[in-house]
Design a protein around this motif. Structure first.
Motif, PDB file in Angstrom:
ATOM      1  N   LYS A 283       2.360  19.092  11.734  1.00  0.00           N
ATOM      2  CA  LYS A 283       3.622  18.353  11.653  1.00  0.00           C
ATOM      3  C   LYS A 283       3.726  17.513  10.378  1.00  0.00           C
ATOM      4  O   LYS A 283       4.661  16.740  10.220  1.00  0.00           O
ATOM      5  CB  LYS A 283       3.789  17.464  12.883  1.00  0.00           C
ATOM      6  N   THR A 284       2.783  17.693   9.452  1.00  0.00           N
ATOM      7  CA  THR A 284       2.828  16.930   8.203  1.00  0.00           C
ATOM      8  C   THR A 284       4.092  17.242   7.411  1.00  0.00           C
ATOM      9  O   THR A 284       4.659  16.358   6.773  1.00  0.00           O
ATOM     10  CB  THR A 284       1.572  17.193   7.349  1.00  0.00           C
ATOM     11  N   ASP A 285       4.576  18.484   7.483  1.00  0.00           N
ATOM     12  CA  ASP A 285       5.813  18.820   6.771  1.00  0.00           C
ATOM     13  C   ASP A 285       6.997  18.045   7.331  1.00  0.00           C
ATOM     14  O   ASP A 285       7.875  17.617   6.579  1.00  0.00           O
ATOM     15  CB  ASP A 285       6.082  20.327   6.803  1.00  0.00           C
ATOM     16  N   LEU A 286       7.018  17.802   8.629  1.00  0.00           N
ATOM     17  CA  LEU A 286       8.078  16.995   9.238  1.00  0.00           C
ATOM     18  C   LEU A 286       7.974  15.547   8.760  1.00  0.00           C
ATOM     19  O   LEU A 286       8.988  14.915   8.440  1.00  0.00           O
ATOM     20  CB  LEU A 286       8.003  17.076  10.765  1.00  0.00           C
TER      21      LEU A 286
ATOM     22  N   LEU B 141      10.093  11.132   5.457  1.00  0.00           N
ATOM     23  CA  LEU B 141       9.855  10.168   4.373  1.00  0.00           C
ATOM     24  C   LEU B 141      10.827  10.391   3.217  1.00  0.00           C
ATOM     25  O   LEU B 141      11.326   9.423   2.629  1.00  0.00           O
ATOM     26  CB  LEU B 141       8.414  10.258   3.882  1.00  0.00           C
ATOM     27  N   GLU B 142      11.103  11.646   2.890  1.00  0.00           N
ATOM     28  CA  GLU B 142      12.073  11.946   1.831  1.00  0.00           C
ATOM     29  C   GLU B 142      13.454  11.399   2.202  1.00  0.00           C
ATOM     30  O   GLU B 142      14.149  10.817   1.381  1.00  0.00           O
ATOM     31  CB  GLU B 142      12.162  13.456   1.604  1.00  0.00           C
ATOM     32  N   HIS B 143      13.839  11.604   3.451  1.00  0.00           N
ATOM     33  CA  HIS B 143      15.133  11.108   3.935  1.00  0.00           C
ATOM     34  C   HIS B 143      15.180   9.578   3.864  1.00  0.00           C
ATOM     35  O   HIS B 143      16.164   9.006   3.394  1.00  0.00           O
ATOM     36  CB  HIS B 143      15.366  11.599   5.368  1.00  0.00           C
TER      37      HIS B 143
ATOM     38  N   LYS C 296       0.844  -1.195   0.000  1.00  0.00           N
ATOM     39  CA  LYS C 296       0.000   0.000   0.000  1.00  0.00           C
ATOM     40  C   LYS C 296       0.879   1.244   0.000  1.00  0.00           C
ATOM     41  O   LYS C 296       1.876   1.307   0.704  1.00  0.00           O
ATOM     42  CB  LYS C 296      -0.907   0.000   1.229  1.00  0.00           C
ATOM     43  N   SER C 297       0.498   2.230  -0.805  1.00  0.00           N
ATOM     44  CA  SER C 297       1.227   3.499  -0.876  1.00  0.00           C
ATOM     45  C   SER C 297       0.431   4.599  -0.194  1.00  0.00           C
ATOM     46  O   SER C 297      -0.795   4.594  -0.231  1.00  0.00           O
ATOM     47  CB  SER C 297       1.463   3.877  -2.340  1.00  0.00           C
ATOM     48  N   PHE C 298       1.154   5.531   0.411  1.00  0.00           N
ATOM     49  CA  PHE C 298       0.550   6.640   1.142  1.00  0.00           C
ATOM     50  C   PHE C 298       1.218   7.947   0.749  1.00  0.00           C
ATOM     51  O   PHE C 298       2.426   7.979   0.539  1.00  0.00           O
ATOM     52  CB  PHE C 298       0.788   6.498   2.656  1.00  0.00           C
ATOM     53  N   THR C 299       0.448   9.035   0.720  1.00  0.00           N
ATOM     54  CA  THR C 299       1.065  10.358   0.666  1.00  0.00           C
ATOM     55  C   THR C 299       1.545  10.664   2.088  1.00  0.00           C
ATOM     56  O   THR C 299       1.140  10.005   3.053  1.00  0.00           O
ATOM     57  CB  THR C 299       0.067  11.441   0.223  1.00  0.00           C
ATOM     58  N   ALA C 300       2.373  11.686   2.213  1.00  0.00           N
ATOM     59  CA  ALA C 300       2.833  12.092   3.549  1.00  0.00           C
ATOM     60  C   ALA C 300       1.641  12.464   4.428  1.00  0.00           C
ATOM     61  O   ALA C 300       1.577  12.098   5.599  1.00  0.00           O
ATOM     62  CB  ALA C 300       3.815  13.254   3.438  1.00  0.00           C
ATOM     63  N   GLU C 301       0.669  13.148   3.840  1.00  0.00           N
ATOM     64  CA  GLU C 301      -0.516  13.572   4.590  1.00  0.00           C
ATOM     65  C   GLU C 301      -1.328  12.365   5.063  1.00  0.00           C
ATOM     66  O   GLU C 301      -1.777  12.312   6.218  1.00  0.00           O
ATOM     67  CB  GLU C 301      -1.365  14.478   3.711  1.00  0.00           C
TER      68      GLU C 301
END
Length: 75
Positions: free
Chosen positions: A40-43, A48-50, A23-28
């Motif tokens: 804190k969604t930006d964190l 996730l990018e890291h 399953k794939s998720f967006t950060a949100e």
């Protein structure tokens, strides 16, 4: 301690992805799934990018436009 909070969040994100194989998720979406407040969604995105940039993390990214539509999943 801020660093401890980031490490704990990283562990929660990794565990949530591993608990939903395929399953794939967006950060949100992932932030909401583990109960992270909206501010804190930006964190979550940065963590996730890291993770996705490090091969050994077990996290894969599918880049999309706009960037916040990109998805992450367990590798």
């Amino acid at each position: 301690d801020a660093a401890g909070g980031v490490i704990a969040l990283k562990q929660k994100l990794t565990a949530a992805l591993k608990a939903a194989p395929g399953k794939s998720f967006t950060a949100e979406q992932l932030a909401a799934a583990i109960g992270v407040p909206d501010e804190k969604t930006d964190l979550v995105f940065k963590i996730l990018e890291h993770l996705a940039a490090n091969r050994g993390s077990g996290v894969k990214k599918r880049a999309k436009t706009p960037w916040f539509a990109s998805t992450y999943r367990a590798a």
